[in-house]
Motif scaffolding. Sequence first.
Motif, PDB file in Angstrom:
ATOM      1  N   LYS A 168      57.754  42.407  38.945  1.00  0.00           N
ATOM      2  CA  LYS A 168      57.314  41.553  37.947  1.00  0.00           C
ATOM      3  C   LYS A 168      56.553  42.429  36.797  1.00  0.00           C
ATOM      4  O   LYS A 168      56.015  43.323  37.105  1.00  0.00           O
ATOM      5  CB  LYS A 168      56.244  40.407  38.451  1.00  0.00           C
ATOM      6  CG  LYS A 168      57.175  39.510  39.609  1.00  0.00           C
ATOM      7  CD  LYS A 168      56.022  38.578  40.089  1.00  0.00           C
ATOM      8  CE  LYS A 168      56.782  37.846  41.314  1.00  0.00           C
ATOM      9  NZ  LYS A 168      55.753  36.812  41.835  1.00  0.00           N
ATOM     10  N   ALA A 169      56.279  41.710  35.624  1.00  0.00           N
ATOM     11  CA  ALA A 169      55.589  42.162  34.454  1.00  0.00           C
ATOM     12  C   ALA A 169      54.033  42.157  35.023  1.00  0.00           C
ATOM     13  O   ALA A 169      53.792  41.164  35.751  1.00  0.00           O
ATOM     14  CB  ALA A 169      55.860  41.450  33.283  1.00  0.00           C
ATOM     15  N   ILE A 170      53.282  43.027  34.341  1.00  0.00           N
ATOM     16  CA  ILE A 170      51.984  42.985  34.782  1.00  0.00           C
ATOM     17  C   ILE A 170      51.252  41.723  34.425  1.00  0.00           C
ATOM     18  O   ILE A 170      51.371  41.194  33.198  1.00  0.00           O
ATOM     19  CB  ILE A 170      51.320  43.980  34.164  1.00  0.00           C
ATOM     20  CG1 ILE A 170      51.551  45.528  34.719  1.00  0.00           C
ATOM     21  CG2 ILE A 170      49.570  44.111  34.770  1.00  0.00           C
ATOM     22  CD1 ILE A 170      51.099  46.801  34.196  1.00  0.00           C
ATOM     23  N   ASP A 171      50.568  40.973  35.309  1.00  0.00           N
ATOM     24  CA  ASP A 171      50.011  39.697  34.975  1.00  0.00           C
ATOM     25  C   ASP A 171      48.437  40.342  34.779  1.00  0.00           C
ATOM     26  O   ASP A 171      47.592  40.653  35.932  1.00  0.00           O
ATOM     27  CB  ASP A 171      50.017  38.783  36.206  1.00  0.00           C
ATOM     28  CG  ASP A 171      49.096  37.518  35.909  1.00  0.00           C
ATOM     29  OD1 ASP A 171      48.209  37.451  35.248  1.00  0.00           O
ATOM     30  OD2 ASP A 171      49.379  36.427  36.631  1.00  0.00           O
ATOM     31  N   TRP A 172      47.766  40.344  33.623  1.00  0.00           N
ATOM     32  CA  TRP A 172      46.672  41.009  33.327  1.00  0.00           C
ATOM     33  C   TRP A 172      45.392  40.521  34.140  1.00  0.00           C
ATOM     34  O   TRP A 172      44.492  41.033  34.313  1.00  0.00           O
ATOM     35  CB  TRP A 172      46.557  41.173  31.887  1.00  0.00           C
ATOM     36  CG  TRP A 172      47.427  42.370  31.409  1.00  0.00           C
ATOM     37  CD1 TRP A 172      48.648  42.331  30.803  1.00  0.00           C
ATOM     38  CD2 TRP A 172      47.475  43.887  31.634  1.00  0.00           C
ATOM     39  NE1 TRP A 172      49.100  43.553  30.559  1.00  0.00           N
ATOM     40  CE2 TRP A 172      48.473  44.471  31.009  1.00  0.00           C
ATOM     41  CE3 TRP A 172      46.593  44.544  32.418  1.00  0.00           C
ATOM     42  CZ2 TRP A 172      48.484  45.931  31.307  1.00  0.00           C
ATOM     43  CZ3 TRP A 172      46.712  45.877  32.634  1.00  0.00           C
ATOM     44  CH2 TRP A 172      47.703  46.414  31.975  1.00  0.00           C
ATOM     45  N   LYS A 173      45.515  39.000  33.854  1.00  0.00           N
ATOM     46  CA  LYS A 173      44.501  38.312  34.410  1.00  0.00           C
ATOM     47  C   LYS A 173      44.479  38.495  36.146  1.00  0.00           C
ATOM     48  O   LYS A 173      43.172  38.708  36.638  1.00  0.00           O
ATOM     49  CB  LYS A 173      44.622  36.738  34.354  1.00  0.00           C
ATOM     50  CG  LYS A 173      44.474  36.222  32.817  1.00  0.00           C
ATOM     51  CD  LYS A 173      44.403  34.660  32.563  1.00  0.00           C
ATOM     52  CE  LYS A 173      44.170  34.198  31.236  1.00  0.00           C
ATOM     53  NZ  LYS A 173      44.310  32.474  31.342  1.00  0.00           N
ATOM     54  N   LEU A 174      45.576  38.653  36.736  1.00  0.00           N
ATOM     55  CA  LEU A 174      45.547  38.762  38.030  1.00  0.00           C
ATOM     56  C   LEU A 174      45.027  40.125  38.205  1.00  0.00           C
ATOM     57  O   LEU A 174      44.404  40.644  39.309  1.00  0.00           O
ATOM     58  CB  LEU A 174      46.985  38.459  38.716  1.00  0.00           C
ATOM     59  CG  LEU A 174      47.260  38.907  40.245  1.00  0.00           C
ATOM     60  CD1 LEU A 174      45.977  38.065  41.121  1.00  0.00           C
ATOM     61  CD2 LEU A 174      48.327  38.550  40.516  1.00  0.00           C
ATOM     62  N   PHE A 175      45.469  41.259  37.358  1.00  0.00           N
ATOM     63  CA  PHE A 175      45.305  42.822  37.501  1.00  0.00           C
ATOM     64  C   PHE A 175      43.742  42.726  37.715  1.00  0.00           C
ATOM     65  O   PHE A 175      42.992  43.557  38.452  1.00  0.00           O
ATOM     66  CB  PHE A 175      45.801  43.463  36.454  1.00  0.00           C
ATOM     67  CG  PHE A 175      45.534  44.935  36.284  1.00  0.00           C
ATOM     68  CD1 PHE A 175      46.086  45.746  37.182  1.00  0.00           C
ATOM     69  CD2 PHE A 175      44.413  45.139  35.457  1.00  0.00           C
ATOM     70  CE1 PHE A 175      45.548  47.353  36.902  1.00  0.00           C
ATOM     71  CE2 PHE A 175      44.125  46.496  35.483  1.00  0.00           C
ATOM     72  CZ  PHE A 175      44.602  47.545  36.325  1.00  0.00           C
ATOM     73  N   PHE A 176      43.097  42.275  36.551  1.00  0.00           N
ATOM     74  CA  PHE A 176      41.512  42.357  36.602  1.00  0.00           C
ATOM     75  C   PHE A 176      41.066  41.669  37.686  1.00  0.00           C
ATOM     76  O   PHE A 176      39.844  41.992  38.131  1.00  0.00           O
ATOM     77  CB  PHE A 176      41.096  41.971  35.113  1.00  0.00           C
ATOM     78  CG  PHE A 176      41.245  43.138  34.068  1.00  0.00           C
ATOM     79  CD1 PHE A 176      40.863  44.350  34.150  1.00  0.00           C
ATOM     80  CD2 PHE A 176      42.239  42.838  33.155  1.00  0.00           C
ATOM     81  CE1 PHE A 176      41.065  45.254  33.026  1.00  0.00           C
ATOM     82  CE2 PHE A 176      42.459  43.919  32.220  1.00  0.00           C
ATOM     83  CZ  PHE A 176      41.978  44.976  32.149  1.00  0.00           C
ATOM     84  N   ALA A 177      41.256  40.455  38.115  1.00  0.00           N
ATOM     85  CA  ALA A 177      40.679  39.763  38.926  1.00  0.00           C
ATOM     86  C   ALA A 177      40.720  40.455  40.539  1.00  0.00           C
ATOM     87  O   ALA A 177      40.046  40.311  41.509  1.00  0.00           O
ATOM     88  CB  ALA A 177      41.577  38.484  39.375  1.00  0.00           C
ATOM     89  N   ILE A 178      41.686  41.422  40.605  1.00  0.00           N
ATOM     90  CA  ILE A 178      41.864  42.030  41.810  1.00  0.00           C
ATOM     91  C   ILE A 178      41.191  43.439  41.479  1.00  0.00           C
ATOM     92  O   ILE A 178      40.557  43.792  42.256  1.00  0.00           O
ATOM     93  CB  ILE A 178      43.269  42.643  42.113  1.00  0.00           C
ATOM     94  CG1 ILE A 178      44.088  41.324  42.550  1.00  0.00           C
ATOM     95  CG2 ILE A 178      43.498  43.628  43.101  1.00  0.00           C
ATOM     96  CD1 ILE A 178      45.307  41.184  42.634  1.00  0.00           C
ATOM     97  N   THR A 179      41.261  44.093  40.271  1.00  0.00           N
ATOM     98  CA  THR A 179      40.610  45.437  40.003  1.00  0.00           C
ATOM     99  C   THR A 179      39.171  45.492  40.098  1.00  0.00           C
ATOM    100  O   THR A 179      38.568  46.424  40.660  1.00  0.00           O
ATOM    101  CB  THR A 179      41.294  46.131  38.794  1.00  0.00           C
ATOM    102  OG1 THR A 179      42.723  46.012  38.898  1.00  0.00           O
ATOM    103  CG2 THR A 179      40.592  47.403  38.397  1.00  0.00           C
ATOM    104  N   ILE A 180      38.499  44.406  39.591  1.00  0.00           N
ATOM    105  CA  ILE A 180      37.179  44.610  39.464  1.00  0.00           C
ATOM    106  C   ILE A 180      36.275  44.249  40.687  1.00  0.00           C
ATOM    107  O   ILE A 180      35.580  45.304  41.133  1.00  0.00           O
ATOM    108  CB  ILE A 180      36.645  43.125  38.355  1.00  0.00           C
ATOM    109  CG1 ILE A 180      36.883  43.682  37.072  1.00  0.00           C
ATOM    110  CG2 ILE A 180      35.013  43.207  38.619  1.00  0.00           C
ATOM    111  CD1 ILE A 180      36.630  42.725  36.123  1.00  0.00           C
ATOM    112  N   PRO A 181      36.889  43.452  41.459  1.00  0.00           N
ATOM    113  CA  PRO A 181      36.083  43.166  43.043  1.00  0.00           C
ATOM    114  C   PRO A 181      36.570  44.604  43.601  1.00  0.00           C
ATOM    115  O   PRO A 181      35.449  45.030  44.455  1.00  0.00           O
ATOM    116  CB  PRO A 181      36.806  42.050  43.485  1.00  0.00           C
ATOM    117  CG  PRO A 181      37.141  41.336  42.466  1.00  0.00           C
ATOM    118  CD  PRO A 181      37.621  42.258  41.356  1.00  0.00           C
ATOM    119  N   ALA A 182      37.747  45.119  43.623  1.00  0.00           N
ATOM    120  CA  ALA A 182      38.139  46.617  44.294  1.00  0.00           C
ATOM    121  C   ALA A 182      37.141  47.521  43.864  1.00  0.00           C
ATOM    122  O   ALA A 182      36.721  48.507  44.606  1.00  0.00           O
ATOM    123  CB  ALA A 182      39.373  46.664  44.177  1.00  0.00           C
ATOM    124  N   GLY A 183      36.913  47.819  42.645  1.00  0.00           N
ATOM    125  CA  GLY A 183      36.005  48.631  42.082  1.00  0.00           C
ATOM    126  C   GLY A 183      34.450  48.511  42.555  1.00  0.00           C
ATOM    127  O   GLY A 183      34.003  49.470  42.885  1.00  0.00           O
TER     128      GLY A 183
END
Length: 249
Positions: A168-183
Amino acid sequence: MPKHNWMNLFSLSQKSIKTIKSITNSQYLDVIGLVIVISASFVLEYQKTVFNFTFQHQQYVFYLGYISILNTGFSMMGNRLVTKKNNIGNFITTCNTFLSGSIDYLLGNAGAILTYPVSFIGNYLVFKAWKKSKILRSVDFIFYRNIFLGFFFSLVLNYIAFKYLSEKAIDWKLFFAITIPAGITFGGTFNTARMYPDNWLMWQFYNLTKAIQSLMLMNIANLAKYTFYFFNAIIGYITWRDDKKKGSV
């Protein structure tokens, strides 16, 4: 009122700190935490999660949800033991990370194969570091460097996962929702190795965001779980800060 008196309003008496430290190291709190997270898991119906697979042309059903509930219990115990500065907690957390990554991957999170190894290696290095020495430290350059590295790894690995491991194309809202807590998780894990009392504030921010998210979704079970983690981070911070002040571990 003089400035230092305003500061005194936020200071705790030694009697209060002693009470908080006894709660921190209480086995009763371990039991309460386990009851909360396991109850939340059943309310969220983790037990109904299954993984279907084929072996030698035969269809099988693996009840993955029960493993998830067991894993949630391990996660809580690892967290509580780390709060009590018991290195067994880091060993449990290392095993728990491997199991969590495997579960997420089986449930369709292709990016887990990239991000969970970072947490696994990080937790293992924490376990090794605590075996060598346990020294409570003040915030320094390494503290901020580890936070930067945590977010760097999260951004890069999640981008690769979203860009190249998903159709799928990158869903940026989902991307940052996952990336920030992971960081936050990566940075917090790296800093646990050096036992910064202030690192509990990192975990506090993570717990707070997850609690707010759960409240917005009216997910009361998850709200209860992260409220407990929030409380545990508060008493962990107070306990570690006082131990550092007194030069004890």
